[in-house]
Design an enzyme around this catalytic site. Structure first.
Site, short mmCIF file in Angstrom:
data_model
loop_
_atom_site.label_atom_id
_atom_site.label_comp_id
_atom_site.label_asym_id
_atom_site.label_seq_id
_atom_site.Cartn_x
_atom_site.Cartn_y
_atom_site.Cartn_z
N CYS A 80 0.81 -1.22 0.00
CA CYS A 80 0.00 0.00 0.00
C CYS A 80 0.84 1.27 0.00
CB CYS A 80 -0.94 0.01 1.20
SG CYS A 80 -2.17 -1.32 1.16
N ASN A 112 -10.45 0.06 -1.72
CA ASN A 112 -9.02 0.08 -1.41
C ASN A 112 -8.25 -0.70 -2.47
OD1 ASN A 112 -6.44 -0.31 -0.40
ND2 ASN A 112 -7.10 -1.01 1.62
N HIS A 150 -3.51 7.17 2.10
CA HIS A 150 -3.91 5.88 1.52
C HIS A 150 -5.36 5.61 1.89
CE1 HIS A 150 -4.36 1.74 0.62
NE2 HIS A 150 -4.22 1.32 1.86
#
Length: 326
Positions: free
Chosen positions: A113, A283, A253
């Site tokens: 990520c 996500n 994020h």
């Protein structure tokens, strides 16, 4: 010394929209369960005939077209992904070829990520050192790594791509003003795909589920990610000599809405500076920040001198933050 500017933004999300109702029905959850806990309404899944390179090319092409830059001038392509087309060869050379980047190097970066933060930091340095534009693309097809019987990952993860094109600037104060990269390998196993690497190669896999993602402790992941993102952002701001109140655009994020809100509150940025796309797109790991950066540009114009704060944390654990002056 010269500066660095973003001259092009791009994004791509697959056409297939997967609403919460589809996942809630699979797990026997009441309507609204996912939205209340994650802030996500829907996510995108790639079509069966799409590979990671297909998504990356779409986002990269948009960024290059927006910049109006000759493709022959781009010196490097950095592809942040955890889901390449193949384990070998790397996917970046293929993406560079399909984009017509005849004079560019290309390499994959597996930073989970936080991959975009790492790639952006390295790209900024390359532009400054070599006076050549760099295309950074972050893309993932996580729908093919979700374990369909694991609720934690099924409700969160998605497919998407985002891209930024960096180039030298005559403005010395533009570009990354502060950055902090961090890793906490002590928590290596919190998010993992058990098989497929050198520790347990495919030849020794008895159960195909071992090649899918496992999130062993969602609460621990949340707590450590919040701490890592907050800490990295505070250090990056301090390095830049900038306070949180000066941040015009905060793009964390997009893990879930609760996490982005908590991190924003702990850092102390203005609530109106938070940019988010998690409700519509879910996500997509490293892709979420450039995806949000590109989509948000249509509603929130980035003006010269604006401070953009980006921070991320993910598997590994890897994390970091960047303070970028537009």
């Amino acid at each position: 010394m010269s500066g660095v500017e973003i001259i092009g933004l791009g994004h791509y999300a697959p056409e297939r929209i997967v609403p919460n109702a589809e996942i809630e029905a699979r797990f026997g959850l009441e309507a609204g369960w996912i939205k209340r806990r994650t802030g996500i309404d829907a996510r995108r899944y790639a079509a069966d005939d799409q590979a990671l390179s297909d998504l990356a090319v779409r986002a990269g092409d948009m960024a290059i077209a927006q910049a109006g830059l000759s493709r022959d001038n781009i010196g490097l392509l950095l592809l942040a992904t955890s889901t390449p087309d193949h384990l070998l060869p790397p996917t970046a050379p293929l993406v560079a070829h399909r984009l017509g980047l005849a004079n560019a190097g290309g390499i994959d970066m597996a930073g989970a990520c936080a991959g975009f933060i790492y790639a952006l930091t390295l790209a900024d340095s390359y532009v400054r050192s070599h006076r050549a534009p760099v295309l950074v693309v972050a893309a993932n097809i996580l729908s093919r790594r979700i374990n369909p019987v694991e609720r934690a990952s099924s409700v969160l993860f998605a497919d998407a791509a985002g891209a930024v094109l960096l180039a030298p600037s005559e403005r010395e104060d533009s570009g990354i003003r502060g950055a902090h990269l961090t890793a906490q390998g002590a928590h290596y196993g919190l998010i993992t795909i058990p098989a497929g690497g050198s520790r347990k190669p495919f030849s020794k896999v008895d159960d195909a589920s071992e090649t899918l993602m496992i999130m062993s402790d969602g609460q621990a992941v949340y707590a450590k990610a919040v701490a890592m993102m907050t800490g990295a952002a505070e250090i990056a701001l301090r390095k830049a000599g900038i306070v949180a109140a000066d941040v015009a655009h905060f793009i964390p994020h997009q893990a879930n809405a609760r996490m982005t809100g908590t991190v924003a509150l702990q850092i102390g940025v203005k609530p109106e500076s938070l940019r988010t796309t998690v409700a519509e797109f879910g996500n997509s790991s490293a892709a979420t920040i450039p995806l949000t950066l590109s989509i948000s540009a249509h509603e929130h114009v980035y003006r010269q001198g604006d401070i953009i704060l980006m921070t991320a944390a993910g598997a590994g654990l890897t994390g970091g933050a960047v303070v970028f002056r537009w």
